[in-house]
Design a protein around this motif. Structure first.
Motif, short mmCIF file in Angstrom:
data_model
loop_
_atom_site.label_atom_id
_atom_site.label_comp_id
_atom_site.label_asym_id
_atom_site.label_seq_id
_atom_site.Cartn_x
_atom_site.Cartn_y
_atom_site.Cartn_z
N PRO A 50 14.43 -4.49 -14.62
CA PRO A 50 14.67 -4.72 -13.13
C PRO A 50 13.59 -3.67 -12.42
O PRO A 50 13.30 -3.86 -11.27
CB PRO A 50 15.85 -3.64 -13.00
N GLY A 51 12.82 -3.05 -13.14
CA GLY A 51 11.87 -2.09 -12.92
C GLY A 51 10.52 -2.75 -12.29
O GLY A 51 9.65 -2.29 -11.67
N MET A 52 10.44 -3.98 -12.59
CA MET A 52 9.40 -4.99 -12.43
C MET A 52 9.75 -6.02 -11.17
O MET A 52 8.88 -6.87 -10.76
CB MET A 52 8.97 -5.55 -13.61
N LEU A 53 10.75 -5.89 -10.59
CA LEU A 53 11.16 -6.65 -9.48
C LEU A 53 10.79 -6.01 -8.24
O LEU A 53 10.43 -4.99 -8.04
CB LEU A 53 12.61 -6.87 -9.39
N PRO A 54 10.67 -6.91 -7.30
CA PRO A 54 10.28 -6.41 -5.97
C PRO A 54 11.08 -5.47 -5.27
O PRO A 54 12.22 -5.45 -5.34
CB PRO A 54 10.34 -7.85 -5.08
N GLY A 55 10.45 -4.55 -4.60
CA GLY A 55 11.30 -3.44 -3.98
C GLY A 55 11.38 -2.30 -5.14
O GLY A 55 11.95 -1.40 -4.62
N SER A 79 7.06 -12.52 1.82
CA SER A 79 7.62 -11.87 2.91
C SER A 79 8.53 -10.59 2.69
O SER A 79 8.37 -9.80 3.29
CB SER A 79 8.37 -12.82 3.79
N HIS A 80 9.03 -10.73 1.53
CA HIS A 80 9.96 -9.57 1.21
C HIS A 80 8.83 -8.27 0.79
O HIS A 80 8.91 -7.17 1.41
CB HIS A 80 10.62 -9.75 -0.19
N PHE A 81 7.66 -8.73 -0.02
CA PHE A 81 6.83 -7.62 -0.43
C PHE A 81 6.27 -7.08 0.89
O PHE A 81 6.05 -5.79 1.04
CB PHE A 81 5.74 -8.08 -1.24
N THR A 82 5.75 -8.13 1.83
CA THR A 82 5.19 -7.52 3.31
C THR A 82 6.09 -6.51 3.96
O THR A 82 5.68 -5.80 4.39
CB THR A 82 4.78 -8.76 3.72
N ARG A 83 7.42 -7.08 4.02
CA ARG A 83 8.34 -6.04 4.89
C ARG A 83 8.58 -4.80 4.01
O ARG A 83 8.86 -3.96 4.91
CB ARG A 83 9.69 -7.03 4.85
N ALA A 84 8.76 -4.82 2.88
CA ALA A 84 8.94 -3.51 2.07
C ALA A 84 7.84 -2.75 2.21
O ALA A 84 8.06 -1.46 2.60
CB ALA A 84 8.95 -3.81 0.60
N ALA A 85 6.58 -3.13 2.30
CA ALA A 85 5.28 -2.37 2.50
C ALA A 85 5.39 -1.77 3.98
O ALA A 85 5.03 -0.54 4.23
CB ALA A 85 4.13 -2.93 2.25
N ALA A 86 5.76 -2.71 4.96
CA ALA A 86 5.75 -2.12 6.27
C ALA A 86 6.83 -1.09 6.66
O ALA A 86 6.55 -0.22 7.23
CB ALA A 86 5.92 -3.53 7.10
#
Length: 281
Positions: A50-55, A79-86
C-alpha cells in the motif's frame, strides 16, 4: 528449451513482477487508499504494498519508476497523480506565508505577529494585492518601527479604510525623523493623520509645537487626543523649553549677535588705536 521456466517480467529498477525487495509473493491485491480512483485494482501489479500506491508517500529511489509503471498500465492514474499534486500545492499555499509577504518581512525585519497579520489580510485582498503590496513597500520605507506601522495599516485594512498611496506615512516618517519622535508616537501619529482631512497642514502646525518642546514624543502623545476628536491644531502659546529646537536656534542666533557685537567693538578699538598713533607723531 520448451521445458525452461519463463522468467518473470522485469519492472523498473530491476524489480520483478513477483514482488518487491524484501520478499512478498503475490497473495492478492493490497488494499487501495481512499484517494485511488475506483475500478483500477485489476490493472495493478501484485505484490506492490500500500505504501507504493498513488496518493501514498513513496519511500525509496524507485518511487518515480514505480509511478511510471503504474501509469503505463493504467493511464487513468496520470490524472490522479496530477490532481493529488495540485491539492497538495493548494494546501501548502493556503497554510503558508505568501512569498511576497515573506520578502517584505525579511527586508524590513518585521516581527512574526505583524507578518502573519498582514498575510491573513492579503489572502482576502486578491483584487488589490499588487497595489497594496507596492504601497506597503513605500509606506514602510524609512519607518523607525516598521512592525508597529504595519500593524496600523493592517487595522486599516480590517476597518476598510486603507488607502494605499494616498496615506501620509512617507511625510510622517520624515516628520518623525526631523523632530526625533519615538516609534510609538510616530506610529500613532500616522494612524490619526490617516483619518484627518488635511494631514500636511496639520503637520505644519504641529511642527510649531514640537520645535518648542524638549520632549517632542511626550508632547505629541498629549496632542493626539484633540487630533482624534477632529479639533484644529492651535498656535503654540508656551515659551520654548530649554533644549528645544527653538531654544537651540535662539541660542545660536544670540551667539552670532554677540560675535558681531564683539567684532564691531574690536574694530572700533583698532580704529581708536590708529587715530592715537597718528596724533602722537
Amino acid at each position: 528449451g520448451a521445458g525452461s521456466p519463463t522468467a518473470p517480467p522485469m519492472l523498473p529498477g530491476g524489480l520483478t513482477g513477483g514482488g518487491l525487495p524484501g520478499g512478498g509473493l503475490p497473495g492478492g491485491l493490497p488494499s487501495l487508499p481512499s484517494g485511488l480512483p475506483p475500478g483500477l485494482a485489476a490493472g495493478l501489479p501484485p505484490g506492490i504494498p500500500p505504501g507504493m500506491l498513488p496518493g501514498m508517500p513513496f519511500a525509496d529511489a524507485a518511487s518515480e519508476q514505480v509511478k511510471a509503471m503504474l501509469v503505463y498500465q493504467n493511464p487513468e492514474l496520470a490524472s490522479h497523480f496530477t490532481r493529488a499534486a495540485a491539492e497538495q500545492y493548494e494546501q501548502v499555499q493556503a497554510t503558508g506565508i505568501n512569498p511576497e509577504v515573506t520578502e517584505l518581512s525579511c527586508h524590513y525585519n518585521l516581527d512574526d505577529r505583524s507578518t502573519r497579520a498582514l498575510d491573513q489580510q492579503m489572502k482576502q485582498r486578491k483584487d488589490t494585492f499588487e497595489e497594496d503590496m507596492e504601497a506597503l513597500w513605500e509606506i514602510l520605507k524609512g519607518a523607525r518601527n516598521p512592525s508597529g506601522l504595519l500593524m496600523v495599516k493592517v487595522r486599516e485594512m480590517q476597518e476598510g479604510v486603507f488607502r494605499g498611496f494616498s496615506t501620509p506615512e512617507k511625510d510622517v516618517a520624515e516628520f518623525a525623523r526631523k523632530f526625533g519622535l519615538d516609534a510609538h508616537a510616530s506610529a500613532k501619529l500616522a494612524e490619526v493623520l490617516a483619518k484627518r482631512e488635511d494631514p500636511k497642514e496639520d503637520m505644519k502646525k504641529l511642527a510649531k509645537h514640537l520645535e518648542r518642546s524638549n520632549k517632542p514624543s511626550a508632547l505629541m502623545m498629549l496632542m493626539l487626543k484633540d487630533l482624534r476628536a477632529g479639533k484644529p491644531v492651535k498656535e503654540p502659546e508656551h515659551a520654548p523649553a530649554m533644549g528645544s529646537a527653538v531654544h537651540r536656534r535662539e541660542l545660536h542666533e544670540q551667539k552670532k549677535k554677540d560675535e558681531r557685537r564683539r567684532d564691531r567693538s574690536d574694530e572700533r578699538q583698532r580704529h581708536r588705536s590708529r587715530s592715537r598713533g597718528r596724533r602722537s607723531r
